[in-house]
Motif scaffolding. Structure first.
Motif, short mmCIF file in Angstrom:
data_model
loop_
_atom_site.label_atom_id
_atom_site.label_comp_id
_atom_site.label_asym_id
_atom_site.label_seq_id
_atom_site.Cartn_x
_atom_site.Cartn_y
_atom_site.Cartn_z
N THR A 191 20.96 -25.95 -4.71
CA THR A 191 21.27 -27.19 -5.42
C THR A 191 20.78 -27.11 -6.87
O THR A 191 20.55 -28.13 -7.51
CB THR A 191 20.63 -28.40 -4.73
OG1 THR A 191 19.20 -28.22 -4.69
CG2 THR A 191 21.14 -28.58 -3.31
N THR A 192 20.65 -25.90 -7.39
CA THR A 192 20.05 -25.70 -8.71
C THR A 192 20.92 -26.18 -9.85
O THR A 192 20.42 -26.39 -10.96
CB THR A 192 19.70 -24.22 -8.91
OG1 THR A 192 20.80 -23.41 -8.48
CG2 THR A 192 18.47 -23.84 -8.13
N ASP B 102 17.34 -29.74 -13.78
CA ASP B 102 17.14 -29.51 -15.21
C ASP B 102 16.32 -28.24 -15.39
O ASP B 102 15.29 -28.05 -14.73
CB ASP B 102 16.40 -30.71 -15.83
CG ASP B 102 16.41 -30.67 -17.35
OD1 ASP B 102 15.95 -29.65 -17.92
OD2 ASP B 102 16.86 -31.65 -17.96
N GLU B 103 16.76 -27.37 -16.32
CA GLU B 103 16.09 -26.07 -16.44
C GLU B 103 14.69 -26.15 -17.00
O GLU B 103 13.95 -25.16 -17.00
CB GLU B 103 16.93 -25.10 -17.27
CG GLU B 103 17.17 -25.50 -18.70
CD GLU B 103 18.12 -24.53 -19.39
OE1 GLU B 103 17.75 -24.04 -20.47
OE2 GLU B 103 19.20 -24.26 -18.87
N GLN B 104 14.26 -27.34 -17.48
CA GLN B 104 12.85 -27.48 -17.86
C GLN B 104 11.95 -27.44 -16.63
O GLN B 104 10.74 -27.23 -16.74
CB GLN B 104 12.64 -28.77 -18.63
CG GLN B 104 12.79 -30.04 -17.80
CD GLN B 104 12.46 -31.29 -18.60
OE1 GLN B 104 11.72 -31.23 -19.57
NE2 GLN B 104 13.01 -32.43 -18.18
N HIS B 105 12.55 -27.64 -15.43
CA HIS B 105 11.81 -27.52 -14.18
C HIS B 105 12.07 -26.13 -13.62
O HIS B 105 13.14 -25.84 -13.10
CB HIS B 105 12.25 -28.59 -13.19
CG HIS B 105 12.09 -29.98 -13.70
ND1 HIS B 105 10.86 -30.54 -13.97
CD2 HIS B 105 13.01 -30.93 -14.01
CE1 HIS B 105 11.01 -31.76 -14.42
NE2 HIS B 105 12.31 -32.03 -14.46
N VAL B 106 11.10 -25.25 -13.72
CA VAL B 106 11.28 -23.83 -13.41
C VAL B 106 11.37 -23.61 -11.90
O VAL B 106 10.56 -24.13 -11.13
CB VAL B 106 10.13 -22.99 -14.00
CG1 VAL B 106 10.31 -21.52 -13.65
CG2 VAL B 106 10.08 -23.19 -15.52
N ALA C 224 10.04 -31.54 -7.88
CA ALA C 224 11.15 -32.19 -7.17
C ALA C 224 12.44 -31.48 -7.55
O ALA C 224 12.58 -30.96 -8.65
CB ALA C 224 11.23 -33.66 -7.53
N GLY C 225 13.38 -31.45 -6.61
CA GLY C 225 14.67 -30.84 -6.87
C GLY C 225 14.68 -29.36 -6.52
O GLY C 225 13.67 -28.75 -6.18
N GLY C 226 15.89 -28.76 -6.57
CA GLY C 226 16.03 -27.35 -6.24
C GLY C 226 16.00 -27.07 -4.76
O GLY C 226 15.69 -25.94 -4.34
N HIS D 103 16.08 -28.12 3.05
CA HIS D 103 14.72 -27.61 2.86
C HIS D 103 14.20 -28.00 1.49
O HIS D 103 14.74 -27.61 0.46
CB HIS D 103 14.67 -26.08 3.01
CG HIS D 103 13.27 -25.55 2.85
ND1 HIS D 103 12.30 -25.79 3.81
CD2 HIS D 103 12.68 -24.86 1.85
CE1 HIS D 103 11.16 -25.24 3.40
NE2 HIS D 103 11.37 -24.68 2.22
N LYS D 104 13.11 -28.78 1.49
CA LYS D 104 12.43 -29.16 0.27
C LYS D 104 11.28 -28.17 0.05
O LYS D 104 10.34 -28.12 0.84
CB LYS D 104 11.91 -30.60 0.37
CG LYS D 104 13.04 -31.62 0.49
CD LYS D 104 12.51 -33.04 0.51
CE LYS D 104 13.64 -34.05 0.62
NZ LYS D 104 14.55 -34.01 -0.53
N TRP D 105 11.40 -27.40 -1.01
CA TRP D 105 10.49 -26.29 -1.23
C TRP D 105 9.08 -26.75 -1.61
O TRP D 105 8.90 -27.71 -2.35
CB TRP D 105 11.02 -25.39 -2.34
CG TRP D 105 12.21 -24.59 -1.91
CD1 TRP D 105 13.52 -24.94 -1.99
CD2 TRP D 105 12.16 -23.30 -1.31
NE1 TRP D 105 14.30 -23.93 -1.47
CE2 TRP D 105 13.50 -22.92 -1.05
CE3 TRP D 105 11.12 -22.42 -0.97
CZ2 TRP D 105 13.83 -21.70 -0.47
CZ3 TRP D 105 11.45 -21.20 -0.40
CH2 TRP D 105 12.78 -20.86 -0.14
N SER D 106 8.11 -26.01 -1.10
CA SER D 106 6.73 -26.05 -1.58
C SER D 106 6.40 -24.66 -2.11
O SER D 106 7.01 -23.67 -1.69
CB SER D 106 5.77 -26.42 -0.45
OG SER D 106 6.03 -27.71 0.03
#
Length: 308
Positions: free
Chosen positions: A268-269, A273-277, A131-133, A248-251
């Protein structure tokens, strides 16, 4: 403009953006359907291709469908093996400033600070968080078409000052001045573009304006700063209103390509949180000189005044 029937695209936003169904972007498909894909891209301005398990070389080849791929002038962002690709990451990659982790945050059009701005940009999602990014896109062409005729006529007469390294505050963590060297600064002088441009392939008019900081815009040429800032903020608010935006929600392994000549985008980076690569490959193709809607406004040119 009718695209080849072999390219099936479903609209995913109100005025633009479509998902292409049933195509694997192999070198053979790129050769066979490249022109049809390009025409579909002109129709929709943003195209999404899901689950594309392709090499960096094939991704670079796909870029040639949309023009001549350019090498990015910030050397630290380049892919080590494919010089036309840049490597985007929200991690502390070796040799990079920490600010580069949020590169692309804020509405902008790629290479708008160049005498000849970028044409298409494409991303390949190598590592995607659950989720996110997300990446946001805004339809500047439809936004211009929706304005009153009197407002359009006024905007067609204006020019905009752009410069990659410009910032109202060089100590701001996002200030590009902080992570480019003297040679990169020399290659990015101040230039001016018409505020309303005519698309070289479709002939349609579009607003060509970005926010002042991340969008590399100094202001409207010849206009007092307070008036210029107010107009820019008004136009950006209009372009990025909900009816003109696609999120756009990435897959994993998505490929997304968009037309910088009529679309703004934003990462939107900064909120991720940077723990989510999040790691992606990026490519931008060389564009064409900006054609003004009114010929008397003039084409893009080096600015008569230059910010230091």
């Amino acid at each position: 403009m009718a695209a080849d029937s072999a390219v099936v695209a479903d609209r995913v936003a109100e005025t633009f953006a479509a998902e292409v169904k049933g195509l694997d972007l192999t070198p053979e498909v790129i050769d066979e359907l490249g022109r049809a894909i390009f025409e579909t891209y002109l129709d929709h301005k943003v195209l999404v291709f899901r689950a594309q398990d392709i090499s960096a070389g094939t991704f670079a080849k796909f870029g040639t469908v949309f023009g001549r791929p350019e090498e990015h002038h910030v050397l630290k962002l380049r892919h080590p093996d494919e010089p036309t690709l840049t490597y985007l990451s929200n991690q502390n990659e070796p040799g990079r400033n920490k600010e580069m982790k949020t590169s692309g945050q804020g509405w902008h059009s790629d290479y708008s600070y160049k005498l000849v701005p970028g044409s298409a940009t494409m991303l390949h999602g190598l590592e995607i968080p659950q989720a996110g990014g997300d990446t946001l896109f805004a339809d500047a062409e439809s936004a211009f078409a929706a304005l009153p005729e009197e407002r359009k006529a006024y905007l067609r007469t204006l020019r905009v000052r752009h410069q990659y390294r410009w910032s109202p505050d060089r100590e701001d963590p996002w200030a590009r001045w902080k992570y480019i060297g003297p040679e990169e600064r020399r290659k990015t002088p101040e230039i001016t573009h018409p505020l309303v441009r005519r698309h070289p392939d479709t002939g349609r008019e579009t607003l060509f304006i970005q926010p002042r900081v991340i969008g590399s815009v100094i202001g409207i040429e010849g206009m007092p700063e307070d008036e210029s800032t107010a107009l820019i903020e008004e136009l950006i608010a209009h372009i990025t209103s909900d009816r003109f935006v696609y999120r756009h929600k990435w897959s994993p392994l998505d490929v997304v390509v968009w037309d910088n000549r009529c679309v703004l985008h934003s990462a939107t980076t900064k909120d991720l949180d940077e723990q989510h690569v999040r790691r992606l490959l990026r490519l931008t193709t060389a564009g064409q000189p900006v054609t003004p809607s009114l010929p008397e406004v003039g084409h893009s040119r080096l600015s008569a005044t230059s910010a230091p």
